[in-house]
Design an enzyme around this catalytic site. Structure first.
Site, PDB file in Angstrom:
ATOM      1  N   ASP A 264       0.872  -1.165   0.000  1.00  0.00           N
ATOM      2  CA  ASP A 264       0.000   0.000   0.000  1.00  0.00           C
ATOM      3  C   ASP A 264       0.917   1.224   0.000  1.00  0.00           C
ATOM      4  O   ASP A 264       2.118   1.126   0.271  1.00  0.00           O
ATOM      5  CB  ASP A 264      -0.945  -0.016   1.219  1.00  0.00           C
ATOM      6  CG  ASP A 264      -2.164   0.881   0.982  1.00  0.00           C
ATOM      7  OD1 ASP A 264      -2.095   1.784   0.121  1.00  0.00           O
ATOM      8  OD2 ASP A 264      -3.189   0.697   1.671  1.00  0.00           O
TER       9      ASP A 264
HETATM   10  C1  NOJ Z   1      -3.998   3.997   0.212  1.00  0.00           C
HETATM   11  C2  NOJ Z   1      -5.164   3.068   0.175  1.00  0.00           C
HETATM   12  O1  NOJ Z   1      -5.195   2.309   1.356  1.00  0.00           O
HETATM   13  C3  NOJ Z   1      -5.155   2.133  -1.027  1.00  0.00           C
HETATM   14  O2  NOJ Z   1      -6.342   1.393  -1.035  1.00  0.00           O
HETATM   15  C4  NOJ Z   1      -4.997   2.932  -2.280  1.00  0.00           C
HETATM   16  O3  NOJ Z   1      -5.045   2.093  -3.404  1.00  0.00           O
HETATM   17  C5  NOJ Z   1      -3.689   3.710  -2.214  1.00  0.00           C
HETATM   18  N1  NOJ Z   1      -3.713   4.607  -1.061  1.00  0.00           N
HETATM   19  C6  NOJ Z   1      -3.426   4.546  -3.459  1.00  0.00           C
HETATM   20  O4  NOJ Z   1      -4.309   5.598  -3.505  1.00  0.00           O
END
Ligand code: NOJ
Length: 720
Positions: A264
Site C-alpha cells: 500500500d
Molecule cells: C492507500 C489506500 O489504502 C489504497 O487502497 C490505495 O489504493 C492507495 N492509497 C493509493 O491511492
C-alpha cells in the site's frame, strides 16, 4: 512455415521487442521466464518499485506520475509501463473529474449475491481502466467487515462472510482481467479498521486467519488475480508488507499465489524482498538499487529473491495480456479520455437496482402506483443529494449523479404528484407529509478511508470535509432519526430509503407507520434512477444483506482490546482477534441475539414470495449435493437468493451456522424449480493447526436452507 506464420501473427500487436517470449501460445510462466533471462540486473530492480524520483501521484505532466502509481517501462525490451489507478468502485480520476462512471461500491455489490452481476461490474470497470490507459486496477477490496464501524467497509465485497467474499470475488477478477487490466486484491491482510491503521498490530491466530480472513483472497487467487496489496497495519507484531508468515508462507507457499505483492502507498518499512514483498509503492525509499545491491552483498537478499519478484510481475503482465497490447494502449495521455459511456451508466443503474435490499414491506406498500393520483412526498436532503460513494481512494467523481427526486418525478409521470422538501424546515416537511398519501424519507451517512465511523447512528458521519462533493452534510442531516420519527408520526405510510456505507442503527424500524424500509448502500451515480426502478416495481428487489444490521451499538460487545486496540508498552498498539470465528452473524447465532430493530445477515424481501420444499441430500460428486424445490408463490416474477448454512459437529467448535452455499434463482409467477447446491470437502473442513491445512470434520453436520441466516426453512443432516 506454419510455425513462422503463427509466431508472426502471435506477436503482431505486442508491445515487446520480438524474442523467445513472444509466442502467445506459450504459457505465461514460460514467457516470463524467457524474458527474465534477458533482463539486466538494473532492469530487474527498476521493476521493484515506483518511480524513484519525480512527482507522485496523479499529475498531468509526465508518464511517471500520471496515475496513482507507476512502474517505469523498459524501453530496450519494450516492456510497457505499469499504470496503476484507484480504485475498487471505478476509476478515480481527480485530474479529470467526471470522466468515469461511479459504480456501486464493493459492499453494495455484495448485496446482489449474484455472480453474473459481479462479473458485469468487473468488466464494466475494467473497460474504463483500459480506456484510460491504466493496466492495474487497485481493487477489488476484500477485507471482512469484522468491525461494523470500519470506515472502509463500503469498499469491501466480502461483507462479513468469507464464503460470500470467496465466491463473489472470482467473477470480479475474471471480469476486470478480461479487459487486459490486472486486478489488485486488497488489503492483505487484516486491514479491518482504519483507526491507527498505520501502527496497529492485528493479533490473529492461524485458524482464524485461514478460516475467516484469507478465503476471499483465496478466491481471487483461484480466479488468477495478478496482484495483491499488502496493508498498512502490522500482523502479530510485524508490518504486513514485511511479514514472512503472511506473505511468503500463507500467501505464496500455501495459497499458491503466482502474481506479485505491492505495498500500500507508504506501507513499506524495509527492503523486504526476501520477506515476500515484490514492489514498493509509490516510490523507492527501500526497494531501490542501492539497498538491494547492499542486501545482495550482505547476503540478506539472494539473487533468487529478485528473480522471483520480477518473474511474478512479468507473469501477471503476460497472463492478463498487458504485454500483448500495442504500446499505445498504455499511453499515459489516454488518462484524459472520457471513459464513461451510455452502456456503463445503464449497467451502473441495473447493478444498483440489483443491490438494493428491501428490509421491510408491510401491507404491500411497495411497489408504488397501484392506484393512480397518488400524492408522494419526498423528504430529506438525500432525496436530492443521496450519498452514492464513500470518501478516500475508493471515491469516484461522476460527471453527474441522478437525484432520486428527479427520477421519482419522471417515473411517476402523470399518475402521481411528487413534492420535495429537504427537511431543513420540519414544519413545512410535516405539512407536506400530512397532505400526502405516502412519504418517502431519504437518509444517509458518510464514511471514508483513514478513520472509522463515529457511531452507527445515521446522525453521525456528517463531516463536510470528508466529501466536498456531497451536500449530504447540509441542513437537517445531523437529525435524521428525529426527522424519520417526526414524519412517521404524521404519515402512516412512511417509507425510509437509507444510503449507507455499511451497518446502521434503525431505532424506528418497528414503528408501524414505517411501512417499508430499503437500503441501497452506496449505489453510485445511478442510484437515483435505480431506487425509482425499485419503488415503482420496474425492478423487483432481490438484494440480501451482506452484513448484519445490529439492534444497537457495539452489540458484539467488542472490548477496546479487540477494537480499536490498546497500546502495548513492549510492542505496538494491538487489536486482539479474541472473538476468533465469531464475527458478524456467527456471533449473533452463538449468543442467540434476537432481532428487534435490526435485520439479520442474508435478509432481503421481494415483491413476491417463495416457498421452499422437498430437501434432499445426496452423497456424490463433489461430496454432497443438497437439492430442494423453490416455488414463486406470489403475484409477480422475481429472484430469490437461496442460502445454505452448515452447522459443524459440536466437537470441532465452530460457530452454530456458517454460509457454505448460495444461488440466485429467477422464477416467473407460479414458477417452480429444483435447486441444487454442491458441497465440496473444503466447505466441510476446518483449519487444522497441527497439520496446517484444511481437513474435513467428521460427525453430524446440520444443513439448513432458506432465505436468510434467520429464515431457514428446510433442515437436514449429514453424517460424515
Ligand atoms: C492507500 C489506500 O489504502 C489504497 O487502497 C490505495 O489504493 C492507495 N492509497 C493509493 O491511492
Amino acid at each position: 512455415m506454419v510455425k513462422t506464420i503463427l509466431l508472426l501473427a502471435a506477436t503482431a500487436s505486442s508491445t515487446l521487442i520480438p524474442g523467445p517470449w513472444s509466442n502467445i501460445h506459450d504459457s505465461p510462466t514460460d514467457r516470463a521466464n524467457a524474458l527474465l533471462k534477458n533482463m539486466t540486473q538494473a532492469e530487474k530492480i527498476s521493476m521493484l518499485h515506483g518511480p524513484a524520483t519525480g512527482d507522485c501521484c496523479s499529475c498531468t505532466t509526465s508518464a511517471s506520475c500520471a496515475y496513482v502509481g507507476n512502474i517505469n517501462p523498459i524501453a530496450r525490451l519494450g516492456i510497457p509501463p505499469t499504470n496503476m489507478n484507484d480504485g475498487p468502485q471505478g476509476f478515480r480520476d481527480n485530474v479529470h473529474p467526471g470522466t468515469t462512471t461511479a459504480w456501486p461500491s464493493g459492499l453494495t455489490m455484495a448485496a446482489t449475491w449474484d455472480v453474473a452481476a459481479m462479473q458485469e461490474w468487473g468488466i464494466g470497470m475494467g473497460k474504463e481502466f483500459y480506456a484510460k490507459g491504466a493496466n492495474v486496477q487497485l481493487g477489488p477490496g476484500l477485507c471482512l467487515a469484522r468491525v461494523p464501524r470500519n470506515g472502509r467497509n463500503f469498499e469491501y465485497l466480502s461483507g462479513e462472510d468469507p464464503f460470500l467474499g470467496h465466491t463473489l470475488v472470482q467473477p470480479v477478477i475474471t471480469g476486470i482481467q478480461s479487459q487486459k487490466v490486472i486486478a489488485n486484491a486488497k488489503h492483505y491482510a487484516f486491514n479491518n479498521q482504519e483507526t491507527n491503521r498505520g501502527s496497529v498490530s492485528e493479533e490473529v491466530d492461524e485458524r482464524t486467519r485461514f478460516e475467516m480472513y484469507y478465503p476471499p483472497f483465496a478466491g481471487a487467487i483461484n480466479a488468477g488475480v495478478g496482484s495483491i496489496m499488502c496493508s498498512y497495519n502490522k500482523i502479530n507484531g510485524i508490518w504486513s508488507c514485511e511479514n514472512p508468515v503472511t506473505l511468503k508462507h500463507d500467501l505464496k507457499n500455501y495459497s499458491g499465489f503466482k502474481g506479485y505483492v505491492m505495498s500500500d502507498w507508504g506501507a513499506t518499512h524495509s527492503t523486504s524482498i526476501a520477506k515476500g514483498l515484490d514492489v514498493e509503492m509509490p516510490q523507492a525509499h527501500f526497494m531501490n538499487s542501492e539497498n538491494i545491491t547492499a542486501g545482495l552483498k550482505s547476503k540478506s537478499i539472494q539473487q533468487s529473491d529478485i528473480d522471483d519478484s520480477v518473474q511474478r510481475i512479468l507473469y501477471a503482465m503476460f497472463s492478463v495480456g498487458v504485454m500483448d497490447e500495442p504500446l499505445s494502449a498504455w499511453d499515459w495521455k489516454k488518462q484524459s479520455t472520457n471513459s464513461t459511456t451510455e452502456a456503463s451508466v445503464a449497467s451502473a443503474r441495473k447493478l444498483s437496482g440489483l443491490s438494493t435490499v428491501l428490509l421491510k414491506n408491510e401491507n404491500e406498500t411497495l411497489p408504488l402506483l397501484k392506484n393512480s393520483q397518488l400524492k408522494i412526498a419526498v423528504i430529506g436532503f438525500g432525496g436530492a443529494n443521496a450519498v452514492v460513494h464513500g470518501g478516500g481512494s475508493g471515491s469516484v467523481v461522476a460527471s453527474y449523479t441522478v437525484k432520486p427526486i428527479d427520477a421519482i418525478t419522471d417515473r411517476a409521470g402523470k399518475f402521481a404528484t411528487v413534492t420535495y422538501n429537504n427537511g431543513t424546515d420540519m414544519t413545512a416537511a410535516s405539512a407536506l407529509a400530512q397532505d400526502s398519501d405516502v412519504a418517502i424519507v431519504f437518509v444517509g451517512t458518510l464514511s471514508h478511508e483513514g478513520g472509522d465511523r463515529a457511531s452507527l447512528s445515521l446522525d453521525d458521519g456528517c463531516d463536510p470535509n470528508i466529501d466536498p462533493h456531497s451536500k449530504q452534510c447540509q441542513g437537517n442531516n445531523a437529525n435524521q432519526n428525529a426527522m424519520i420519527d417526526t414524519i412517521a408520526g404524521i404519515n402512516s405510510n412512511t417509507i425510509v430509503v437509507a444510503s449507507v456505507p455499511g451497518a446502521i442503527l434503525m431505532p424506528w424500524s418497528t414503528n408501524p407507520n414505517i411501512t417499508a424500509i430499503l437500503t441501497n448502500f452506496l449505489g453510485g451515480q445511478q442510484a437515483g434512477n435505480a431506487i425509482a426502478d425499485v419503488l415503482f416495481g420496474d425492478v423487483n428487489p432481490s438484494g440480501k444483506l451482506p452484513i448484519t444490521m445490529p439492534n444497537k451499538e457495539n452489540e458484539m460487545e467488542m472490548s477496546t482490546e479487540q477494537w480499536p486496540g490498546l497500546p502495548d508498552p513492549t510492542n505496538p498498539m494491538y487489536a486482539m482477534y479474541s472473538e476468533q470465528l465469531l464475527v458478524g452473524y456467527r456471533y449473533y447465532e452463538a449468543k442467540q441475539i434476537p432481532f428487534t430493530t435490526g435485520f439479520p445477515f442474508g435478509h432481503g424481501l421481494s415483491y413476491t414470495t417463495f416457498k421452499y420444499t422437498n430437501l434432499k441430500i445426496k452423497k456424490g460428486f463433489p461430496l454432497y449435493q443438497v437439492s430442494f424445490d423453490l416455488e414463486n408463490t406470489g403475484k409477480v416474477a422475481g429472484s430469490e437468493v437461496t442460502q445454505l448454512y452448515l452447522g459443524f459437529p459440536a466437537i470441532v467448535n465452530e460457530p452454530p451456522i456458517q454460509l457454505k452455499g448460495f444461488t440466485k434463482v429467477t422464477l416467473d409467477q407460479g414458477g417452480r424449480k429444483t435447486v441444487t447446491i454442491e458441497l465440496t470437502e473444503r466447505e466441510m473442513s476446518i483449519w487444522d493447526v497441527v497439520d496446517h491445512r484444511f481437513k474435513a470434520a467428521s460427525g453430524v453436520f446440520t444443513v439448513s436452507v432458506g432465505a436468510s441466516s434467520r429464515d431457514l426453512r428446510l433442515k437436514g443432516t449429514i453424517t460424515m
